[in-house]
Design a protein around this motif. Structure first.
Motif, PDB file in Angstrom:
ATOM      1  N   VAL A   6      31.995   8.424  64.449  1.00 38.70           N
ATOM      2  CA  VAL A   6      32.119   9.502  64.971  1.00 38.70           C
ATOM      3  C   VAL A   6      33.014   9.340  66.264  1.00 38.70           C
ATOM      4  CG1 VAL A   6      29.910   9.484  66.114  1.00 38.70           C
ATOM      5  CG2 VAL A   6      31.318  11.744  66.109  1.00 38.70           C
ATOM      6  N   LEU A   7      34.144   9.943  66.452  1.00 32.21           N
ATOM      7  CA  LEU A   7      34.953   9.703  67.719  1.00 32.21           C
ATOM      8  C   LEU A   7      34.463  10.388  68.879  1.00 32.21           C
ATOM      9  CD1 LEU A   7      37.527   8.127  68.903  1.00 32.21           C
ATOM     10  CD2 LEU A   7      38.708  10.288  67.929  1.00 32.21           C
ATOM     11  N   MET A   8      34.044   9.705  69.868  1.00 29.92           N
ATOM     12  CA  MET A   8      33.888  10.500  71.237  1.00 29.92           C
ATOM     13  C   MET A   8      35.106  10.606  71.994  1.00 29.92           C
ATOM     14  SD  MET A   8      30.511  11.441  71.046  1.00 29.92           S
ATOM     15  CE  MET A   8      28.974  11.177  70.142  1.00 29.92           C
ATOM     16  N   THR A   9      35.729  11.874  72.113  1.00 31.43           N
ATOM     17  CA  THR A   9      36.862  11.889  72.917  1.00 31.43           C
ATOM     18  C   THR A   9      37.012  13.268  73.408  1.00 31.43           C
ATOM     19  OG1 THR A   9      39.176  11.742  72.850  1.00 31.43           O
ATOM     20  CG2 THR A   9      38.273  12.516  70.869  1.00 31.43           C
ATOM     21  N   PRO A  10      37.454  13.576  74.380  1.00 37.09           N
ATOM     22  CA  PRO A  10      37.556  15.134  75.075  1.00 37.09           C
ATOM     23  C   PRO A  10      38.401  15.906  74.069  1.00 37.09           C
ATOM     24  CG  PRO A  10      38.024  13.550  76.741  1.00 37.09           C
ATOM     25  CD  PRO A  10      38.109  12.494  75.495  1.00 37.09           C
ATOM     26  N   GLN A  11      37.985  17.068  73.977  1.00 36.89           N
ATOM     27  CA  GLN A  11      38.742  18.104  73.272  1.00 36.89           C
ATOM     28  C   GLN A  11      40.234  18.201  73.678  1.00 36.89           C
ATOM     29  OE1 GLN A  11      36.751  22.105  72.937  1.00 36.89           O
ATOM     30  NE2 GLN A  11      38.675  23.223  72.996  1.00 36.89           N
ATOM     31  N   TYR A  12      40.592  17.949  74.937  1.00 35.91           N
ATOM     32  CA  TYR A  12      41.865  18.142  75.139  1.00 35.91           C
ATOM     33  C   TYR A  12      43.071  16.860  74.552  1.00 35.91           C
ATOM     34  CZ  TYR A  12      40.562  14.712  78.923  1.00 35.91           C
ATOM     35  OH  TYR A  12      40.138  13.833  79.562  1.00 35.91           O
ATOM     36  N   ASN A  13      42.189  15.700  73.992  1.00 34.77           N
ATOM     37  CA  ASN A  13      42.847  14.925  73.275  1.00 34.77           C
ATOM     38  C   ASN A  13      43.315  15.714  71.931  1.00 34.77           C
ATOM     39  OD1 ASN A  13      43.204  13.053  75.111  1.00 34.77           O
ATOM     40  ND2 ASN A  13      41.535  11.765  74.572  1.00 34.77           N
ATOM     41  N   VAL A  14      42.238  16.043  71.291  1.00 34.57           N
ATOM     42  CA  VAL A  14      42.669  16.803  69.970  1.00 34.57           C
ATOM     43  C   VAL A  14      43.729  18.013  70.174  1.00 34.57           C
ATOM     44  CG1 VAL A  14      41.357  17.910  68.055  1.00 34.57           C
ATOM     45  CG2 VAL A  14      40.162  16.304  69.218  1.00 34.57           C
ATOM     46  N   GLU A  15      43.617  18.810  71.023  1.00 33.56           N
ATOM     47  CA  GLU A  15      44.462  19.710  71.181  1.00 33.56           C
ATOM     48  C   GLU A  15      45.940  19.271  71.574  1.00 33.56           C
ATOM     49  OE1 GLU A  15      43.249  22.357  74.466  1.00 33.56           O
ATOM     50  OE2 GLU A  15      41.367  23.121  73.454  1.00 33.56           O
ATOM     51  N   ARG A  16      46.065  18.248  72.100  1.00 34.36           N
ATOM     52  CA  ARG A  16      47.273  17.573  72.546  1.00 34.36           C
ATOM     53  C   ARG A  16      47.879  17.003  71.190  1.00 34.36           C
ATOM     54  NH1 ARG A  16      49.078  16.009  76.991  1.00 34.36           N
ATOM     55  NH2 ARG A  16      47.204  16.024  77.982  1.00 34.36           N
ATOM     56  N   VAL A  17      47.558  16.548  70.145  1.00 41.08           N
ATOM     57  CA  VAL A  17      47.988  16.033  68.946  1.00 41.08           C
ATOM     58  C   VAL A  17      48.355  17.417  68.184  1.00 41.08           C
ATOM     59  CG1 VAL A  17      46.908  13.645  69.284  1.00 41.08           C
ATOM     60  CG2 VAL A  17      45.722  15.292  67.907  1.00 41.08           C
ATOM     61  N   LEU A  18      47.471  18.209  68.417  1.00 46.31           N
ATOM     62  CA  LEU A  18      47.676  19.553  67.309  1.00 46.31           C
ATOM     63  C   LEU A  18      48.782  20.273  67.836  1.00 46.31           C
ATOM     64  CD1 LEU A  18      43.961  20.451  66.426  1.00 46.31           C
ATOM     65  CD2 LEU A  18      45.805  19.394  64.862  1.00 46.31           C
ATOM     66  N   ARG A  19      48.552  20.400  69.076  1.00 49.01           N
ATOM     67  CA  ARG A  19      49.857  21.352  69.650  1.00 49.01           C
ATOM     68  C   ARG A  19      51.229  20.812  69.441  1.00 49.01           C
ATOM     69  NH1 ARG A  19      50.567  23.338  75.949  1.00 49.01           N
ATOM     70  NH2 ARG A  19      48.360  24.143  75.763  1.00 49.01           N
ATOM     71  N   GLU A  20      51.321  19.229  69.563  1.00 54.47           N
ATOM     72  CA  GLU A  20      52.657  18.666  69.375  1.00 54.47           C
ATOM     73  C   GLU A  20      53.019  18.863  68.066  1.00 54.47           C
ATOM     74  OE1 GLU A  20      51.910  14.659  70.862  1.00 54.47           O
ATOM     75  OE2 GLU A  20      52.012  15.279  72.696  1.00 54.47           O
ATOM     76  N   ARG A  21      52.210  18.729  67.151  1.00 52.47           N
ATOM     77  CA  ARG A  21      52.423  18.772  65.605  1.00 52.47           C
ATOM     78  C   ARG A  21      52.996  20.221  65.640  1.00 52.47           C
ATOM     79  NH1 ARG A  21      48.738  20.643  61.027  1.00 52.47           N
ATOM     80  NH2 ARG A  21      49.815  20.396  59.230  1.00 52.47           N
TER      81      ARG A  21
END
Length: 469
Positions: free
Chosen positions: A98-113
């Motif tokens: 499991v990757l422990m990382t803040p949600q905003y990192n997930v949002e960043r890669v998804l928004r850029e895509r």
């Protein structure tokens, strides 16, 4: 199309809405995302865990390496109580962690895509209503009306889309006045994540791998309204009660208060309006499954919306609820059980829970079931009578004869036929280790058709989903 006319409107630019918008845009669908927040990605986020199945979903979009590059802490074990340990390292996945990382990192890669694929964003846009007719759906906002064939509410627990569509959201609050914070710990625990429960308090701490720890805290003796400010000393007090120490917690980077609800919409679709993510279901943060469930909702829904807009039978959209509603219900129940055990005040329960859970989790069948549930790896969808029993199961990432991987072949949102005769020019055909079966892998990575090599049957399956030359 005009700036306020699209094929699909997605309301909400959180992880669920962003993955959905990116998928649709890559499929050539005109999609507009409406978000009431401003354009800046907030660092005030609740989610923190990206489980194995979600990492596979992101891998099928070429995003997992990008997410890893932003930092985080990959864990192969999760500790519950005492000796109770969930061993993720044995998962049959490219990502046994499991990757422990803040949600905003997930949002960043998804928004850029999504942006690169052509999705349009309208920030600072508050939804005030939704109207449906036979020909189109109108989303009313404080910045004018927006029109589309379909609208997806991915706008969270307080979904304006769900309310406007008249879809109820039954359930209950499990715990109130829960506190969240991200902070440095001068003397952190040896294990991450760590769960503590004593003295009427329950706390969870997890390492993001950059010196910052996510802290979730609850103190039965300190119950306040959700909008009450959170004092740092409140969190320290809860930590000391639960763990016997506050780990030298420094001033948090941010903090907030919320209540943990268990709620689920009885239907995910009313006409041309659909729900996904927290708008459709919400549950406790225990197990870190909330954001993951929403992202997998989006992966299930996106290819079906694209197929219907290309000419597939609109009834295909009914399979979204049929497949994802039971998953949401299962996650709601399982995360609720974990939270109730953690917050239980009974001295007897506290005395035995670690030993009992630890003993149970040392049994391979129990360990397999728990890891498969929490990671999302064992999610399967129902199959019709007469279909092969593998239908509806997750497709494992396998090496292909050309040196690539299956999940690389899935990039671009196409169907992949494994070890079969090419039925049309609109799918990828790949060969893996032969076992006598042909598999049609859906764009969301699940097996849609399985059987002996039968080009006509495969072609019929694909044509029913508007997959043509």
């Amino acid at each position: 199309m005009s700036q306020q006319q699209s094929e699909v409107i997605v309301v909400g630019a959180g992880p669920t809405g962003l993955l959905l918008a990116g998928d649709l845009a890559e499929a050539g669908v005109e999609v507009t995302v409406l978000e009431k927040r401003g354009a800046a990605i907030s660092n005030l986020t609740r989610a923190f865990a990206v489980h194995a199945r979600t990492l596979e979903v992101l891998d099928a979009r070429g995003l997992t390496d990008d997410l890893f590059a932003l930092g985080g802490n990959r864990l192969s074990e999760l500790f519950l109580f005492g000796s109770a340990k969930i061993r993720l390292g044995g998962l049959d996945s490219r990502f046994p962690c499991v990757l422990m990382t803040p949600q905003y990192n997930v949002e960043r890669v998804l928004r850029e895509r999504a942006t690169a694929a052509g999705a349009r964003f309208r920030f600072g846009c508050k939804v005030t209503g939704v109207d449906q007719t036979e020909s189109r759906t109108t989303v009313r906002t404080d910045r004018g009306d927006f029109h589309a064939a379909y609208v997806v509410g991915a706008d969270g627990v307080r979904s304006a889309v769900r309310e406007a569509a008249g879809i109820p959201f039954p359930g209950e609050a499990v715990l109130t006045s829960m506190m969240l914070a991200d902070a440095e710990l001068a003397d952190p625990p040896a294990q991450s994540p760590s769960v503590g429960s004593a003295g009427g308090a329950f706390c969870f701490v997890a390492d993001f791998g950059d010196g910052t720890w996510r802290v979730i805290a609850w103190n039965a003796a300190d119950q306040q309204d959700d909008d009450a400010p959170v004092a740092t000393d409140e969190i320290r007090t809860a930590l000391k009660l639960a763990f016997g120490t506050d780990f030298g917690m420094r001033e948090p980077r941010w903090r907030s208060r919320f209540h943990s609800d268990e709620r689920q919409a009885p239907t995910y679709r009313v006409g041309s309006v659909l729900l996904a993510g927290d708008a459709a279901h919400c549950h406790s943060p225990a197990g870190g499954m909330g954001m993951n469930t929403g992202l997998q909702d989006a992966a299930n829904l996106s290819w079906k919306l694209a197929a219907v807009l290309r000419g597939a039978d609109p009834a295909l959209l009914d399979t979204y609820e049929a497949e994802r509603h039971p998953v949401g219900e299962t996650v709601l129940r399982s995360s609720g059980r974990i939270l109730r055990v953690a917050a239980n005040k009974s001295k007897v329960v506290k005395a035995v829970r670690g030993a009992v859970l630890g003993t149970a989790l040392r049994l391979d069948p129990v360990q397999h079931k728990v890891t498969g549930l929490i990671s999302g790896i064992d999610i399967r969808y129902p199959h019709a009578h007469g279909e092969h029993p593998l239908t509806g199961t997750r497709a494992r990432d396998v090496d292909l004869a050309d040196g690539s991987r299956l999940y690389e072949a899935l990039r671009g949102g196409r169907f992949v036929v494994l070890d079969g005769t090419e039925p049309t020019g609109a799918v990828d055909v790949a060969s893996a280790e032969p076992d006598g079966l042909t598999r049609v892998v859906r764009p969301d990575g699940y097996l849609g058709w399985v059987g002996a090599d039968d080009p006509a049957a495969v072609r019929a399956y694909l044509e029913a989903r508007a997959v043509t030359d």
